[in-house]
Design an enzyme around this catalytic site. Structure first.
Site, PDB file in Angstrom:
ATOM      1  CE1 TYR A   1      -3.029  -3.262   0.950  1.00  0.00           C
ATOM      2  CE2 TYR A   1      -4.030  -1.642  -0.505  1.00  0.00           C
ATOM      3  CZ  TYR A   1      -4.006  -2.914   0.027  1.00  0.00           C
ATOM      4  OH  TYR A   1      -4.933  -3.840  -0.383  1.00  0.00           O
TER       5      TYR A   1
ATOM      6  NE  ARG B   1      -3.160  -0.147  -5.222  1.00  0.00           N
ATOM      7  CZ  ARG B   1      -4.410  -0.515  -4.907  1.00  0.00           C
ATOM      8  NH1 ARG B   1      -4.608  -1.384  -3.934  1.00  0.00           N
ATOM      9  NH2 ARG B   1      -5.448  -0.022  -5.550  1.00  0.00           N
TER      10      ARG B   1
ATOM     11  CG  ASN C   1     -11.488   3.613  -8.543  1.00  0.00           C
ATOM     12  OD1 ASN C   1     -11.622   2.395  -8.712  1.00  0.00           O
ATOM     13  ND2 ASN C   1     -11.767   4.502  -9.492  1.00  0.00           N
TER      14      ASN C   1
ATOM     15  CG  HIS D   1     -13.891  -1.280  -2.332  1.00  0.00           C
ATOM     16  ND1 HIS D   1     -13.764  -1.770  -3.613  1.00  0.00           N
ATOM     17  CD2 HIS D   1     -15.034  -1.833  -1.839  1.00  0.00           C
ATOM     18  CE1 HIS D   1     -14.780  -2.595  -3.862  1.00  0.00           C
ATOM     19  NE2 HIS D   1     -15.569  -2.638  -2.812  1.00  0.00           N
TER      20      HIS D   1
ATOM     21  CB  CYS E   1      -9.406   2.996  19.184  1.00  0.00           C
ATOM     22  SG  CYS E   1      -8.564   4.258  18.185  1.00  0.00           S
TER      23      CYS E   1
ATOM     24  CB  CYS F   1      -3.736   4.743  17.273  1.00  0.00           C
ATOM     25  SG  CYS F   1      -5.291   5.642  17.356  1.00  0.00           S
TER      26      CYS F   1
ATOM     27  CB  THR G   1     -16.734  -1.227 -12.232  1.00  0.00           C
ATOM     28  OG1 THR G   1     -16.586  -2.315 -11.313  1.00  0.00           O
ATOM     29  CG2 THR G   1     -18.208  -1.056 -12.569  1.00  0.00           C
TER      30      THR G   1
HETATM   31  N1  APR Z   1     -12.212   3.556 -19.764  1.00  0.00           N
HETATM   32  C1  APR Z   1     -13.303   2.887 -19.320  1.00  0.00           C
HETATM   33  N2  APR Z   1     -13.249   1.644 -18.783  1.00  0.00           N
HETATM   34  C2  APR Z   1     -12.032   1.067 -18.691  1.00  0.00           C
HETATM   35  C3  APR Z   1     -10.844   1.711 -19.124  1.00  0.00           C
HETATM   36  C4  APR Z   1     -10.973   3.017 -19.686  1.00  0.00           C
HETATM   37  N3  APR Z   1      -9.912   3.698 -20.125  1.00  0.00           N
HETATM   38  N4  APR Z   1      -9.798   0.849 -18.918  1.00  0.00           N
HETATM   39  C5  APR Z   1     -10.315  -0.265 -18.356  1.00  0.00           C
HETATM   40  N5  APR Z   1     -11.645  -0.148 -18.242  1.00  0.00           N
HETATM   41  C6  APR Z   1     -12.589  -1.119 -17.683  1.00  0.00           C
HETATM   42  C7  APR Z   1     -12.208  -2.562 -17.933  1.00  0.00           C
HETATM   43  O1  APR Z   1     -12.778  -2.989 -19.171  1.00  0.00           O
HETATM   44  C8  APR Z   1     -12.852  -3.277 -16.737  1.00  0.00           C
HETATM   45  O2  APR Z   1     -14.193  -3.651 -17.044  1.00  0.00           O
HETATM   46  O3  APR Z   1     -12.577  -0.960 -16.285  1.00  0.00           O
HETATM   47  C9  APR Z   1     -12.872  -2.211 -15.646  1.00  0.00           C
HETATM   48  C10 APR Z   1     -11.834  -2.469 -14.564  1.00  0.00           C
HETATM   49  O4  APR Z   1     -12.177  -3.663 -13.917  1.00  0.00           O
HETATM   50  P1  APR Z   1     -11.310  -4.156 -12.651  1.00  0.00           P
HETATM   51  O5  APR Z   1      -9.866  -4.083 -12.991  1.00  0.00           O
HETATM   52  O6  APR Z   1     -11.921  -5.449 -12.212  1.00  0.00           O
HETATM   53  O7  APR Z   1     -11.570  -3.041 -11.547  1.00  0.00           O
HETATM   54  P2  APR Z   1     -12.859  -2.860 -10.641  1.00  0.00           P
HETATM   55  O8  APR Z   1     -14.092  -3.269 -11.367  1.00  0.00           O
HETATM   56  O9  APR Z   1     -12.812  -1.461 -10.114  1.00  0.00           O
HETATM   57  O10 APR Z   1     -12.573  -3.880  -9.425  1.00  0.00           O
HETATM   58  C11 APR Z   1     -13.504  -3.839  -8.344  1.00  0.00           C
HETATM   59  O11 APR Z   1     -12.118  -5.382  -7.123  1.00  0.00           O
HETATM   60  O12 APR Z   1      -9.949  -5.957  -6.677  1.00  0.00           O
HETATM   61  C12 APR Z   1     -11.075  -5.369  -6.128  1.00  0.00           C
HETATM   62  O13 APR Z   1     -11.245  -3.760  -4.429  1.00  0.00           O
HETATM   63  C13 APR Z   1     -10.817  -3.942  -5.749  1.00  0.00           C
HETATM   64  O14 APR Z   1     -12.234  -2.010  -6.052  1.00  0.00           O
HETATM   65  C14 APR Z   1     -11.694  -3.147  -6.708  1.00  0.00           C
HETATM   66  C15 APR Z   1     -12.784  -4.139  -7.065  1.00  0.00           C
END
Ligand code: APR
Length: 244
Positions: A67, A70, A103, A120, A131, A147, A187
Site C-alpha cells: 500500500y 500504491r 477506487n 473500499h 480503536c 494511533c 468497473t
Molecule cells: N475507460 C473505461 N473503462 C475502462 C478503461 C478506460 N480507459 N480501462 C479499463 N476499463 C474497464 C475494464 O474494461 C474493466 O471492465 O474498467 C474495468 C476495470 O475492472 P477491474 O480491474 O476489475 O476493476 P474494478 O471493477 O474497479 O474492481 C472492483 O475489485 O480488486 C477489487 O477492491 C478492488 O475495487 C476493486 C474491485
C-alpha cells in the site's frame, strides 16, 4: 435519455486507468497487482497475498509495503477528463447525486468531486485496528505505527480487505432507493456488493447506463451500455445530462 432528478454513479478502476493507475483484472480474469520489490523489478502478487485480514496478519511488512507503493504512486498521477466531468456534474446538479467509488485513489477529490463515497477505503487514510480511529496518512506507513487517539501501535491501511464490510452501505442503499438514474463507469462487475447495485437500482425503477471500455460481467443488467474510454464517454454523457 429522459430527464432525471436523482443520480447514483458507481466508478471502478477503469475511470482512473487513463490517469496511469493500473486496473486490477488481467484479460484472463485473474487478479494481479503489480508491486515493486526493493530491487524495483515489478512482481505480481495475487489478491490473496495482499488484500485480506489474513495476509495483513501473516505478512504485515509485505502488505504495508504494497500500500505504501500504491500511495506513493498517487503523487505521479492526475485526475483525467472523466474525473473532471463528474466533478462538473456534481457542482452543477441541483438534484440528489452520489458518486460511489470502489477506487482507493484520491482522483475524484482532486478533480473537485464533493458528493463522494469511498466504499473500499482510501490510500491516503490510516485506520487504527484497535480503536477504529481514522487519520489522514499521505506518507509511508510501516507496521506498528502508534494511533494518535489510543496510542496503540495498531495503524493499518484504511482499505476494505476482501471479507470485510464495505464503507457507507446504508448511505449507498438509501441513494439507490431514491435515484432515477444509475450509471456505472469503468468497473468489471466482478466484485460484490458493488456489482449488485445495478440490480437494486432497477428494482427501484431507475434507468441504468454503463460506460465501460468493454462489455463487463454486469452489462446484461443495463438498459444501455456505451463502450469506449472513460475520458471520451464520461464528458459526453455529462454534457448530455446537463443539457437535458
Ligand atoms: N475507460 C473505461 N473503462 C475502462 C478503461 C478506460 N480507459 N480501462 C479499463 N476499463 C474497464 C475494464 O474494461 C474493466 O471492465 O474498467 C474495468 C476495470 O475492472 P477491474 O480491474 O476489475 O476493476 P474494478 O471493477 O474497479 O474492481 C472492483 O475489485 O480488486 C477489487 O477492491 C478492488 O475495487 C476493486 C474491485
Amino acid at each position: 435519455m429522459s430527464k432525471h432528478s436523482n443520480i447514483v454513479i458507481l466508478t471502478g478502476a477503469g475511470i482512473s486507468a487513463e490517469s496511469g493507475v493500473p486496473t486490477f483484472r488481467t484479460k484472463g480474469g485473474e487478479t494481479y497487482w503489480e508491486v515493486y520489490e526493493d530491487d524495483l523489478v515489478p512482481k505480481y502478487h495475487r489478491v490473496e497475498d495482499v488484500c485480506t485480514p489474513e495476509a495483513l496478519a501473516a505478512d504485515p511488512v509485505l502488505v504495508h509495503r504494497f500500500y505504501d507503493m500504491r500511495r506513493a504512486a498517487l503523487a505521479a498521477v492526475q485526475p483525467n477528463a472523466a474525473h473532471q466531468a463528474l466533478a462538473r456534474l456534481d457542482r452543477s446538479w441541483s438534484g440528489d447525486l452520489l458518486i460511489v467509488t470502489q477506487n482507493v485513489d484520491d482522483l475524484h477529490e482532486r478533480a473537485g468531486a464533493r458528493r463522494l463515497q469511498h466504499m473500499h477505503g482510501e490510500l491516503n487514510s490510516a485506520l487504527c485496528a484497535a480503536c477504529e480511529a481514522r487519520a489522514p496518512w499521505p506518507d509511508p506507513m510501516p507496521p506498528g505505527q502508534p494511533c494518535a487517539m489510543c496510542k496503540q501501535p495498531a495503524l493499518r491501511p484504511d482499505i476494505v480487505f476482501f471479507g470485510e464490510v464495505p464503507y457507507g452501505m446504508e448511505r449507498i442503499e438509501e441513494a439507490l432507493a431514491g435515484c432515477d438514474l444509475f450509471v456505472s463507469i469503468g468497473t468489471s462487475g466482478a466484485v460484490y456488493p458493488a456489482a449488485g447495485f445495478v440490480q437494486l437500482a432497477r428494482r427501484f425503477g431507475a434507468e441504468t447506463l454503463e460506460l465501460n471500455l468493454e462489455r463487463s460481467a454486469g452489462s446484461g443488467w443495463f438498459a444501455q451500455s456505451r463502450l469506449g474510454p472513460a475520458t471520451q464517454l464520461v464528458p459526453a454523457w455529462v454534457d448530455e445530462t446537463l443539457a437535458d
